[in-house]
Structures are given as C-alpha cells and as structure tokens.
Enzyme design. Structure first.
Site, PDB file in Angstrom:
ATOM      1  N   ASP A  92       0.863  -1.195   0.000  1.00 19.70           N
ATOM      2  CA  ASP A  92       0.000   0.000   0.000  1.00 19.70           C
ATOM      3  C   ASP A  92       0.894   1.238   0.000  1.00 19.70           C
ATOM      4  OD1 ASP A  92      -2.381   1.591   0.202  1.00 19.70           O
ATOM      5  OD2 ASP A  92      -2.090   1.756   2.365  1.00 19.70           O
ATOM      6  N   SER A  93       0.266   2.383  -0.251  1.00 19.78           N
ATOM      7  CA  SER A  93       0.998   3.653  -0.166  1.00 19.78           C
ATOM      8  C   SER A  93       1.457   3.910   1.268  1.00 19.78           C
ATOM      9  CB  SER A  93       0.073   4.789  -0.594  1.00 19.78           C
ATOM     10  OG  SER A  93      -1.078   4.792   0.243  1.00 19.78           O
ATOM     11  N   CYS A 135      -4.285  -1.227  -2.415  1.00 21.15           N
ATOM     12  CA  CYS A 135      -4.436   0.210  -2.567  1.00 21.15           C
ATOM     13  C   CYS A 135      -5.320   0.432  -3.784  1.00 21.15           C
ATOM     14  CB  CYS A 135      -3.065   0.846  -2.767  1.00 21.15           C
ATOM     15  SG  CYS A 135      -3.140   2.620  -3.083  1.00 21.15           S
ATOM     16  N   THR A 192      -6.174   3.209  -5.096  1.00 24.51           N
ATOM     17  CA  THR A 192      -5.634   4.282  -5.936  1.00 24.51           C
ATOM     18  C   THR A 192      -4.602   3.720  -6.914  1.00 24.51           C
ATOM     19  OG1 THR A 192      -5.895   5.707  -4.005  1.00 24.51           O
ATOM     20  CG2 THR A 192      -4.633   6.598  -5.842  1.00 24.51           C
ATOM     21  N   CYS A 216     -10.994   2.727  -0.205  1.00 23.71           N
ATOM     22  CA  CYS A 216      -9.582   3.020   0.079  1.00 23.71           C
ATOM     23  C   CYS A 216      -9.273   2.143   1.281  1.00 23.71           C
ATOM     24  CB  CYS A 216      -9.399   4.492   0.425  1.00 23.71           C
ATOM     25  SG  CYS A 216      -7.796   4.873   1.192  1.00 23.71           S
ATOM     26  N   THR A 217      -8.168   1.440   1.238  1.00 17.22           N
ATOM     27  CA  THR A 217      -7.888   0.467   2.300  1.00 17.22           C
ATOM     28  C   THR A 217      -7.643   1.128   3.661  1.00 17.22           C
ATOM     29  OG1 THR A 217      -5.600   0.459   1.518  1.00 17.22           O
ATOM     30  CG2 THR A 217      -7.028  -1.351   0.784  1.00 17.22           C
TER      31      THR A 217
HETATM   32  N1  DGL Z   1      -4.838   3.133   0.753  1.00 13.58           N
HETATM   33  C1  DGL Z   1      -4.915   3.753  -0.534  1.00 13.58           C
HETATM   34  C2  DGL Z   1      -6.151   3.294  -1.305  1.00 13.58           C
HETATM   35  O1  DGL Z   1      -6.670   2.220  -1.084  1.00 13.58           O
HETATM   36  C3  DGL Z   1      -4.781   5.232  -0.675  1.00 13.58           C
HETATM   37  C4  DGL Z   1      -4.260   6.130   0.358  1.00 13.58           C
HETATM   38  C5  DGL Z   1      -3.445   7.241  -0.246  1.00 13.58           C
HETATM   39  O2  DGL Z   1      -4.013   8.281  -0.650  1.00 13.58           O
HETATM   40  O3  DGL Z   1      -2.243   7.042  -0.354  1.00 13.58           O
HETATM   41  O4  DGL Z   1      -6.602   3.976  -2.196  1.00 13.58           O
END
Ligand code: DGL
Length: 275
Positions: free
Chosen positions: A17-18, A81, A83, A195-196
């Site tokens: 993930d980010s 993630c 995104t 978003c996770t």
């Molecule tokens: N956890 C990420 C997702 O599922 C995004 C969070 C971020 O903006 O970095 O989209």
C-alpha cells in the site's frame, strides 16, 4: 511427536500500500486464517497516493512492488491500494512474474445489497475519477445510482489514528458531508469504503451518519481470492506476520504501529533513487 512444517515452505504474501492502509487487508487475512507468511510494504516516502499525479504513480508503483517482491521472495502480491490498483494493475502485472491481486472498489457487492438503489462511494480524489472506476460501475453497478466523493486527507487521518494521535474531526465530517450532502445523498443506504485506509476509521465515519447504512469494503473478498490462488500451498495454521517494510526510512510512529500490529521486524526498503 508433532511434525512442524518448516516456515520457509509457507507461501510468502506481500501486501503493498501507499501507507499503512494495507493493514486492513492484513486484518482480513488474519480473520480468514490463511496459512501464509505475511509481509507489509508501505510506500511511506510517497504517501499519500490519492493526491499524486498518475504519470508519477504509474512509474513508481511497479518499481516499488518489484523491489518488495525481491526483498521478501513473495509468491503473491496484493496491491492493497485502490488508488494504485485502479491505475496500474496491468502495468504491475507486466512487470512481475508472480500472481497479482488488486484491490478495487467493491461495487458488485454494494449493488447487490442496496435496497434504495443508491450507493455511496468514498475513495481518494484520484480513485473516484478513474476510468477503471467508471467501468466497474457500468459493469457491476447493475444500473444502481452511485454517488462518489473523493475525500481529501482521510487516509492521513487513518494514519494519525494508527499512530495514536487524535485526527482532526473536521476531516471525517468533510468526508461524510461531501458524500451524503450531494443531491440524492439522502437515499444512500450502502457506503463503499474504496480506500484500504478507510476501514481503519469506519467507527469515526459511522458515528457521523445519522441512519443505518451498510458499510462495504474489499478485505474479505481479497482474503478469499488469495486463499483460492494459494489453496494447495497453505498450511492450516494462522498467518505469521513476518516483516514490515517502508520506503521512507521507517519513522518511529510507523515502526511502533507495525511492531504493535505483530510484525516481527520493520525495515527500510531501498528503491531505485531516480523514483
Ligand atoms: N490506501 C490507498 C487506497 O486504497 C490510498 C491512500 C493514499 O491516498 O495514499 O486507495
């Protein structure tokens, strides 16, 4: 005498993930008791993804994931993630030789659950605008109305909560009012947390919604998908949380969160410097 299977025989699953949102997927894998060794990779040096340019992400995400696979000898990677997955899944698949499971907005289950025919989609500002998200809605939305809102700062608020800080309550209020104060928002009876990071602050969001709604995220489905792909290779034990990796030279708070979550070690991953 109990015969122990050597640890190295368990499949290595890399959750990427980010930031620390991948921990909501780790939770789902723990709940599903998958017999795997788990690694969590957070691209902390580049967090948050939800407000970054696509051109930069499409280069960075495959490179970071490749470095993570190499460092962990992963057999399967979960792009935990939305995104990153809605932008770069195909690119990631073309850069790696192991199965890649993407995490994308759970439109299909939401469409099956809504009674009113109106679904709320809460995601990052990038995820709500992606053509991949449009396609999911067209293909799996079953004709239901989907109201979207790209929440600014909500993933960061989840990180703050994990770090033991008190997130700014205005961020939660803005997320919920941005979603439900739209025209037709009164009819939303299912909210997709796309978003996770968001399942980690579901309680804070729920407290702001004045009526019962069903909250849907992708965690369980992802754990099922991983189990399906690894079925013959898993042992019957629960997962072992092996290593947490970060790209940002793990700061103290991140280290504490990952160790507190149960990872055995936390290390910095070095990723090619031009990224
Ligand atoms: N956890 C990420 C997702 O599922 C995004 C969070 C971020 O903006 O970095 O989209």
């Amino acid at each position: 005498m109990v015969r122990m299977k050597p640890l190295k025989n368990r499949p290595h699953v890399l959750v990427f993930d980010s930031g620390l949102g991948g921990l909501s997927v780790v939770n789902a894998i723990i709940n599903a008791r998958l017999g795997v060794d788990l690694f969590h990779l957070a691209d902390t040096a580049y967090f948050p993804y939800g407000e970054k340019a696509d051109e930069a992400l499409i280069l960075r995400v495959p490179a970071v994931i490749r470095a993570g696979i190499e460092a962990t000898s992963a057999d399967l990677v979960i792009v935990a993630c939305n995104t990153a997955s809605t932008l770069a899944l195909d690119t990631v698949r073309s850069h790696v030789s192991i199965p890649v499971v993407g995490v994308v907005p759970a439109i299909k289950p939401a469409a099956a659950l809504t009674q009113t025919g109106t679904i709320g989609l809460l995601a990052t500002p990038k995820t709500v605008t992606r053509s991949y998200t449009d396609q999911l809605i067209t293909e799996f939305g079953n004709g239901k109305q989907v109201l979207r809102h790209g929440a600014v700062g909500l993933a960061g608020a989840a990180e703050a909560k994990l770090a033991g800080e008190t997130p700014d309550p205005e961020i939660f209020k803005a997320a919920i009012s941005g979603l439900l104060d739209q025209k037709g928002g009164d009819a939303v009876d299912v909210i997709v947390l796309a978003c996770t990071h968001y399942p980690l602050v579901q309680a804070e969001l729920e407290a702001l919604v004045p009526r019962p709604v069903t909250w849907v995220d992708s965690g369980e489905a992802i754990a099922r998908r991983a189990a399906h792909l690894l079925q013959d290779q898993m042992d019957p034990e629960a997962p072992t949380l092996r290593r947490g990796l970060t790209t940002g030279g793990a700061d103290e708070a991140t280290r504490r969160v990952l160790l507190g979550f149960g990872f055995q070690t936390v290390e910095a991953l070095s990723v090619s410097s031009q990224l």
